[in-house]
Design an enzyme around this catalytic site. Structure first.
Site, PDB file in Angstrom:
ATOM      1  N   HIS A 137      27.896  77.250 -10.661  1.00 46.82           N
ATOM      2  CA  HIS A 137      28.846  77.579 -11.725  1.00 46.82           C
ATOM      3  C   HIS A 137      29.019  79.079 -11.844  1.00 46.82           C
ATOM      4  O   HIS A 137      28.295  79.874 -11.221  1.00 46.82           O
ATOM      5  CB  HIS A 137      28.391  76.988 -13.065  1.00 46.82           C
ATOM      6  CG  HIS A 137      27.012  77.415 -13.491  1.00 46.82           C
ATOM      7  ND1 HIS A 137      26.694  78.700 -13.878  1.00 46.82           N
ATOM      8  CD2 HIS A 137      25.852  76.706 -13.588  1.00 46.82           C
ATOM      9  CE1 HIS A 137      25.425  78.775 -14.203  1.00 46.82           C
ATOM     10  NE2 HIS A 137      24.868  77.582 -14.034  1.00 46.82           N
ATOM     11  N   CYS A 191      19.832  77.100 -11.746  1.00 46.20           N
ATOM     12  CA  CYS A 191      21.183  76.890 -11.233  1.00 46.20           C
ATOM     13  C   CYS A 191      21.597  78.016 -10.281  1.00 46.20           C
ATOM     14  O   CYS A 191      20.914  79.032 -10.145  1.00 46.20           O
ATOM     15  CB  CYS A 191      22.172  76.807 -12.389  1.00 46.20           C
ATOM     16  SG  CYS A 191      22.152  75.210 -13.244  1.00 46.20           S
TER      17      CYS A 191
END
Length: 504
Positions: free
Chosen positions: A410, A426
């Protein structure tokens, strides 16, 4: 301006870059026994391998071609086919010289990994030599339009597949007329073998303008080391080569989306709209007009291949108008963009690469979480625009969930963390990078996270990399990517009702 004759330039180029594909040349001379250039090239290959009898026969068939390029006459004594009879000095000299060429000056051209013929070329269809039913196709070129070839250089595996490029352009393409250009991509050895840097500028090596069957080909050289000459200006190829490159990427993304759809549903999509469904079934964000026009042909090729790896980078060439019947597809199985797109995240390098096999299509610096970033194999199970986090802008403008976990690729509101281990696990990306990746990687794209997955010297934005100049077309310059890859936004891809709790 050089006063050197064209045949002298070509002779020197051939001395540095022997054509080694005996199988292809043998097939060619069998089908075209009057093509003396082919006989000459085949004779050079036999001489280099010490097969003097076959070399003598081929040189005799080549006639004045041998005399023009070797600057000497050859009188073949056919009694020399008897091994007990001494060989003519011309053949001894040719064989010795050919063997020395194996380690000659031009590593950049001798180290060709592969040749990617554009299906826009004259041999597109079932009759193209070296064809593969699993390969993808493109819309056909108009007669006489530019054909583009790609070679890669710089790996240890290069020499064994150094054949094909010049032979293809001089021999196989002669009857099509028009012009062909050979581009070179940077290459390097890395995990699993040789890698190709598609994401970096492609360097023009030479072009061949074909006349009629009885006319000489006009060859322009753009690499001074290869021809030992003052290179020509390749600037006129910058625009068509750039357009060719964009079409390759569009077809690669389309093929990858079809394979992702097949993996999820067990069948190929019948219509483009099946790839363009709203969230959460959004395989793709949209399709360009070229992708829509190419859809039937690409689907036909994928169905004929029956597997996930059909297609080649050379599968895209010059566009054709509506209503033109595309040829059946075939191309070399080792083509650089032959496999569906996948994502590799190298934790050691802090790099995310979008790859097709061992071809780096895009490379991005990313932020990770050190030991908190999971290793292993995943898949993009969800694609969402403007994912809502616990705080505004937490995940940027795009997010891609990994195998229904709390980990995702992301954006970030902390761009200074890129290149560092500051996330909770992440994969953080810059906004412009994650938006391009979102458009290129379909839902279902495979993701592998690990250390040492990528060739360190090929994925960065160093000299000649993605961060370098886009290529001016001047001698020695490369033709770089023309801006970010972007698809039209044709489907609803937001999920405003969910608050994402990815481990940012």
């Amino acid at each position: 301006m050089s006063t050197e004759k064209p045949d002298e330039k070509l002779a020197r180029f051939l001395r540095h870059n022997p054509i080694e594909d005996r199988v292809y040349l043998k097939e060619y001379v069998r089908d075209h026994p009057d093509q003396r250039m082919a006989w000459y090239l085949l004779g050079r290959e036999y001489a280099a391998r010490g097969d003097r009898g076959k070399a003598a026969y081929c040189y005799a068939q080549s006639g004045e071609i041998y005399e023009a390029f070797e600057k000497r006459k050859i009188t073949v004594d056919w009694s020399a086919l008897d091994s007990s009879v001494p060989w003519p000095q011309e053949l001894k000299t040719a064989a010795k010289r050919s063997r020395r060429r194996k380690a000659a000056l031009t590593a950049a051209l001798l180290a060709l990994i592969m040749l990617l013929p554009s299906p826009a070329g004259p041999d597109a269809g079932d009759g193209r030599p070296g064809g593969s039913g699993a390969a993808s196709a493109e819309l056909p070129a108009a007669d006489g339009e530019l054909r583009v070839y790609l070679a890669a250089e710089g790996s240890s595996a290069a020499e064994k597949s150094a054949s094909g490029s010049l032979g293809q352009m001089l021999l196989r393409d002669r009857r099509a007329g028009g012009e062909a250009v050979l581009l070179s991509a940077q290459g390097a050895d890395g995990p699993g073998g040789g890698w190709i840097a598609w994401h970096r500028p492609l360097k023009p090596l030479l072009s061949v303008a074909s006349g009629g069957p009885a006319e000489a080909a006009a060859i322009a050289y753009f690499d001074a080391a290869a021809c030992n000459c003052r290179p020509d200006d390749p600037g006129r190829f910058a625009e068509p080569a750039g357009a060719w490159r964009q079409r390759q990427e569009q077809l690669l993304v389309l093929r990858s989306a079809m394979e992702a759809y097949r993996a999820a549903s067990g069948k190929l999509p019948e219509r483009p709209e099946e790839l363009l469904r709203p969230y959460p079934d959004n395989v793709m964000s949209g399709l360009t007009p070229y992708m829509r026009e190419a859809f039937p042909l690409v689907r036909e090729a994928a169905a004929a291949g029956g597997g996930a790896a059909g297609g080649t980078a050379g599968a895209a060439g010059t566009e054709a108008g509506p209503g033109t019947k595309p040829p059946a597809s075939s191309a070399a199985a080792e083509a650089a963009l032959s496999e569906p797109l996948a994502i590799l995240v190298d934790t050691k390098l802090h790099r995310l690469a979008l790859v097709s096999g061992r071809t780096v299509v895009r490379s991005y610096e990313v932020g990770l979480g050190g030991a908190r970033t999971p290793l292993g194999e995943f898949a993009v199970s969800e694609k969402v625009r403007n994912p809502k986090g616990r705080t505004k802008g937490e995940f940027g403008t795009r997010g891609m969930t990994l195998s229904d976990t709390d980990y995702a690729i992301h954006g970030t509101r902390h761009p200074s963390s890129i290149g560092k281990d500051e996330s909770l696990g992440c994969i953080r990306m810059k906004q412009e990078d994650v938006e391009e990746l979102f458009d290129m990687a379909p839902k279902g794209t495979k993701v592998t996270i690990g250390s040492g997955l990528l060739p360190a010297g090929l994925v960065g934005d160093g000299p000649g990399g993605a961060g370098a100049a886009k290529g001016s077309g001047t001698p020695g310059a490369g033709f770089g990517p023309k801006g970010a890859f972007k698809l039209p936004s044709e489907v609803q891809e937001t999920n405003p009702g969910k608050v994402y709790r990815w481990l940012d």
